[in-house]
Design an enzyme around this catalytic site. Structure first.
Site, PDB file in Angstrom:
ATOM      1  CE  LYS A  19       0.667   1.783   4.284  1.00  0.00           C
ATOM      2  NZ  LYS A  19       1.081   3.166   4.607  1.00  0.00           N
ATOM      3  N   PRO A 107       9.071  -4.259  -0.239  1.00  0.00           N
ATOM      4  CG  PRO A 107       9.973  -2.393  -1.319  1.00  0.00           C
ATOM      5  CD  PRO A 107       8.765  -3.287  -1.304  1.00  0.00           C
ATOM      6  CB  VAL A 108      11.569  -5.473   4.919  1.00  0.00           C
ATOM      7  CG1 VAL A 108      11.460  -5.513   6.434  1.00  0.00           C
ATOM      8  CG2 VAL A 108      11.191  -6.825   4.303  1.00  0.00           C
ATOM      9  N   GLY A 114       4.192  -4.061   4.260  1.00  0.00           N
ATOM     10  CA  GLY A 114       4.428  -5.449   3.883  1.00  0.00           C
ATOM     11  C   GLY A 114       4.025  -6.429   4.967  1.00  0.00           C
ATOM     12  CB  ALA A 117       0.739  -7.209   2.572  1.00  0.00           C
ATOM     13  CG  ASP A 149      -1.038   0.427   7.350  1.00  0.00           C
ATOM     14  OD1 ASP A 149      -1.829   1.382   7.339  1.00  0.00           O
ATOM     15  OD2 ASP A 149       0.193   0.567   7.495  1.00  0.00           O
TER      16      ASP A 149
END
Length: 312
Positions: A19, A107-108, A114, A117, A149
């Protein structure tokens, strides 16, 4: 439309998107330590794939695409994907356990959610694996307990996030955008950025007012007008992030020189987002970064939220 419609399987793989925040409005810190937010999320085409199978106990293994640093990803039950599995099992009063395999393309520690997600994908994957048929409303409620998120990661597309970001309302979006995602090798912890935002607010450098979603941005998205979208992008945390990390200001200037439609700091950073309304221009900008040796990814937007990609 229900997220859940598949029969029980021996292994399930679910894909979840990264996102970005097209707008991030941050209010003054509350007594509980959280900041009220009004944001516009957009899901972009960078993905983590989560595969779940039954296991004798809870376990997680993570691998990543080239350029993805996994150093900060926990390999134990503190991983948010495991916490998602525990939350789903507890919601249904189950004793089942599972092995979770995560393939990261997001990407972390880059402000792109992430981990959220992964949590969302785990909820959907385990629900399919165990044939639970949890309602969308219940999944969203569980997701909200895991992080601000996570609910949006379930839904995807473009949506308003309010509260701490966990209250999600989809909005019309007729745009077809391309984003170059430019990470940074040095992370920028989100709590520290929020604390510095509070410091700058106390000094009068930034204004911490009750946040609102800009109508101009909503109208531009609904009308599919990229130029108007670019003009309305905003991030209240950018000043704090840039003040903490002057090197990001230098990177921002370098990205501005690409001549894109817009450049935006992603959430609390340190990732930058470079917006184009045309894939050929986006590829040309990406080629310039490749020639300069700058790590990046190219992704379309908006894209869907969690969805099953494999059932075995």
């Amino acid at each position: 439309m229900s997220l859940l419609a598949e029969p029980q399987s021996s292994a399930v793989t679910v894909r979840a998107a990264a996102k970005i925040n097209l707008h991030l409005g941050v209010g003054p810190v509350r007594a509980d330590g959280f900041h009220p937010l009004q944001t516009i999320y957009q899901a972009i085409g960078l993905y983590d794939d989560v595969t779940v199978t039954d296991g004798e106990d809870w376990s997680v293994r993570t691998v990543g695409d080239s350029g993805i640093d996994l150093t900060a990803v926990p390999g134990d039950d503190t991983n948010i994907a495991v916490r998602a599995g525990l939350a789903l099992a507890a919601h249904h009063g189950l004793a089942q356990t599972a092995h979770i395999e995560i393939h990261k393309g997001i990407p972390v520690a880059g402000g792109m959610a992430g981990g959220s997600a992964d949590a969302a994908a785990t909820l959907v994957a385990l629900d399919r694996l165990w044939g639970l048929e949890t309602s969308d409303e219940e999944l969203l409620a569980i997701a909200a307990t895991l992080g601000s998120d996570v609910p949006f990661a379930l839904i995807g597309g473009t949506a308003i996030g309010s509260g701490r970001g966990e209250l999600v309302t989809p909005v019309p979006d007729a745009t077809e955008l391309w984003w170059i995602v430019v990470p940074h090798e040095i992370g920028l912890p989100t709590p520290g950025v929020y604390r510095h935002f509070d410091v700058l607010a106390e000094r009068g450098v930034v204004t911490a007012a009750d946040p609102v979603v800009p109508d101009a941005l909503l109208d531009a998205l609904a009308a599919g007008e990229p130029a108007a979208v670019a003009a309305a992008l905003s991030n209240d945390l950018a000043a704090a992030a840039y003040d903490l990390r002057p090197d990001l200001v230098e990177l921002r200037a370098r990205l501005d020189a690409l001549g894109a439609d817009a450049v935006l700091l992603s959430g609390s950073g340190p990732t930058h987002l470079v917006m184009y309304d045309d894939v050929d221009r986006a590829r040309a900008g990406a080629a310039e970064l490749t020639d300069a040796g700058v790590l990046h990814w190219l992704a379309p937007a908006p894209v869907a939220g969690c969805h099953v990609v494999s059932l075995l």
